[in-house]
Design an enzyme around this catalytic site. Structure first.
Site, PDB file in Angstrom:
ATOM      1  N   ASP A 160      10.856   3.206  10.552  1.00  0.00           N
ATOM      2  CA  ASP A 160      11.021   4.602  10.107  1.00  0.00           C
ATOM      3  C   ASP A 160      11.969   5.389  11.005  1.00  0.00           C
ATOM      4  O   ASP A 160      11.832   6.596  11.166  1.00  0.00           O
ATOM      5  CB  ASP A 160       9.659   5.320  10.031  1.00  0.00           C
ATOM      6  CG  ASP A 160       8.649   4.562   9.200  1.00  0.00           C
ATOM      7  OD1 ASP A 160       8.994   4.191   8.056  1.00  0.00           O
ATOM      8  OD2 ASP A 160       7.530   4.311   9.669  1.00  0.00           O
ATOM      9  N   LYS A 165      16.920   3.996   9.418  1.00  0.00           N
ATOM     10  CA  LYS A 165      17.879   2.894   9.273  1.00  0.00           C
ATOM     11  C   LYS A 165      18.654   2.980   7.970  1.00  0.00           C
ATOM     12  O   LYS A 165      19.812   2.563   7.900  1.00  0.00           O
ATOM     13  CB  LYS A 165      17.150   1.548   9.338  1.00  0.00           C
ATOM     14  CG  LYS A 165      16.516   1.237  10.680  1.00  0.00           C
ATOM     15  CD  LYS A 165      15.864  -0.124  10.687  1.00  0.00           C
ATOM     16  CE  LYS A 165      14.709  -0.242   9.720  1.00  0.00           C
ATOM     17  NZ  LYS A 165      13.595   0.675   9.998  1.00  0.00           N
ATOM     18  N   GLY A 192      10.605   0.638   3.085  1.00  0.00           N
ATOM     19  CA  GLY A 192      11.638   1.241   2.251  1.00  0.00           C
ATOM     20  C   GLY A 192      12.650   1.991   3.088  1.00  0.00           C
ATOM     21  O   GLY A 192      12.438   2.269   4.257  1.00  0.00           O
ATOM     22  N   GLN A 204      11.523  -2.517   8.955  1.00  0.00           N
ATOM     23  CA  GLN A 204      10.574  -2.212  10.030  1.00  0.00           C
ATOM     24  C   GLN A 204      11.304  -1.986  11.358  1.00  0.00           C
ATOM     25  O   GLN A 204      12.398  -1.456  11.362  1.00  0.00           O
ATOM     26  CB  GLN A 204       9.503  -3.315  10.153  1.00  0.00           C
ATOM     27  CG  GLN A 204       8.512  -3.341   9.022  1.00  0.00           C
ATOM     28  CD  GLN A 204       8.863  -4.344   7.941  1.00  0.00           C
ATOM     29  OE1 GLN A 204       9.640  -5.265   8.124  1.00  0.00           O
ATOM     30  NE2 GLN A 204       8.282  -4.162   6.777  1.00  0.00           N
TER      31      GLN A 204
END
Length: 424
Positions: free
Chosen positions: A13, A16, A40, A223
């Site tokens: 988070d 990216k 996501g 991740q």
């Protein structure tokens, strides 16, 4: 940028998606190398927000090929739904390439994921219940079913029946859920085969030939480093390797082919789910970070936990990944604070830790030692050059850069792709 890895340097988070999008504009290939639809990324283009969980953001560019490599696990229904969503947005999903060696997430994986989390109770890992962990478990137990198996109905049925022979003993007896019907699964999944087939290829060879030809290749991790199965805060990790090593393993490309490794780090830090988090804030400052930063999961909508930037953890990410540069995101959120803290070390049991503890039991008891820096309390969202940033903001960047002994090449000052500053 001949062959560049972009990866998360924290607990995921980090932003990216917008970083990959920034590089993807000049890339010929964007390659997703691990994970599944449990992570996501959101790309903001004008007044449009595009949320993707499997397809790399290279799909935004007509001359770029989005590649999903063998290190990923694929829920075909999710992948096809993303392709349909992209088409409705005026994008062309026909260029997407999918590794024939990627493993499939099956319905029993999702069922097991939810059942195991429920069974663990207060000891839950905090998974997304998308079936990612059980799919990787079957992969390494050599019970997995791969994309290529969809194109041989006989083999596919045999593999599903063999898997359910085991799963249908576990699900009712241990987790008190109903057994699953192999015919239903086979019928559902073979229906995906025709639509997927034009996209399936040997992605390792595709990427190898692209690099040999001097094409621009971008490797995209999901991740973050601290969620790596080997190097993260185990067991509160993902089931794959988001680190730079995971990129070469997950794509079938040797490490000598990589030219640059860019770590993405938020100017503060966040994580979703359970697990240790030394700089987590349970106060108004943390709440402000969550609200101003929109800190809710792209896939799950879960509220993220937030805290001050942890330089001990960031130095660890630099070491584990051999980062060549860092892209610092969400600097604009820190404009809300009069003073800004960064953790420069930990204290646990009377001992000081300058390096990230390898013992989980130690990490749980770590208290951060902070350095307090001057805030800038002004809107920086319009900055486009490094000199446009307030002196206190530049001092923050330079302090972090020196502390991690790695250049910070870019700073984002807002969610739009144009809202960034080159520091050099």
């Amino acid at each position: 940028m001949t062959a560049t890895i972009v990866l998360g340097a924290q607990w995921g988070d980090e932003g990216k998606g917008r970083v990959v999008d920034y590089f993807a504009e000049r890339a010929d290939f964007v390659v997703r190398y691990q994970g599944g639809n449990n992570a996501g990324h959101t790309i903001v283009v004008g007044d449009q927000r595009l949320a993707l969980s499997l397809i790399p953001s290279g799909i935004l560019y007509p001359d770029c090929t989005p590649v999903i490599a063998s290190g990923t696990v694929i829920d075909p229904a999710v992948l096809l739904a993303e392709m349909d969503m992209a088409a409705k947005r005026g994008l062309d999903p026909s260029a997407v390439r999918l590794s024939s060696n990627a493993h499939l997430i099956m319905p029993y994986h999702r069922k097991l994921d939810a059942a195991i989390e429920r069974y663990l109770g207060k000891n839950q890992i905090g998974t997304t219940k998308k079936g990612i962990g059980p799919a990787y478990t079957d992969k390494y137990a050599r019970f997995g079913i791969r994309v290529q198996d969809l194109f041989d109905p006989k083999i596919f049925r045999e593999k599903v029946e063999a898997a359910l022979e085991e799963k249908n003993k576990i699900l009712p007896r241990i987790y008190n859920t109903l057994p699953m019907d192999p015919d239903e699964i086979v019928t559902e999944y073979l229906a995906y085969a025709e639509r997927l087939q034009p996209h399936v290829t040997d992605t390792s060879l595709l990427i190898h030939e692209a690099i040999r030809a001097g094409r621009e290749v971008l490797f995209e991790g999901a991740q973050g480093t601290l969620l790596d199965i080997d190097h993260g805060t185990y067991p509160f990790v993902t089931s794959s390797s988001p680190t730079a090593g995971g990129a070469v393993v997950g794509t079938g490309i040797g490490p000598k082919a990589i030219d640059e490794i860019v770590g993405v780090a938020k100017a503060y830090i966040s994580r979703v789910g359970t697990g240790p988090f030394p700089t987590e804030l349970h106060d108004e400052v943390g709440d402000t970070m969550i609200e101003l930063g929109g800190e809710y999961g792209t896939v799950t909508g879960r509220r993220r936990r937030c805290g001050w930037l942890d330089l001990v953890a960031l130095r660890y990410a630099v070491r584990v990944n051999s980062l060549t540069k860092v892209f610092l995101t969400k600097m604009d959120i820190l404009s809300a604070f009069d003073t800004i803290k960064v953790a420069v070390g930990y204290r646990a049991g009377g001992d000081r830790h300058d390096e990230f503890p390898s013992q989980q039991s130690v990490l749980y008891h770590c208290e951060p030692e902070y350095v307090e820096l001057e805030g800038w309390r002004e809107d920086i969202s319009g900055a486009r050059g490094y000199a446009d940033l307030p002196s206190a903001a530049r001092a923050y960047v330079e302090y972090v850069q020196e502390a991690i002994d790695t250049p910070i090449g870019w700073v984002s000052v807002g969610p739009e792709r144009t809202q960034l500053v080159h520091t050099a």
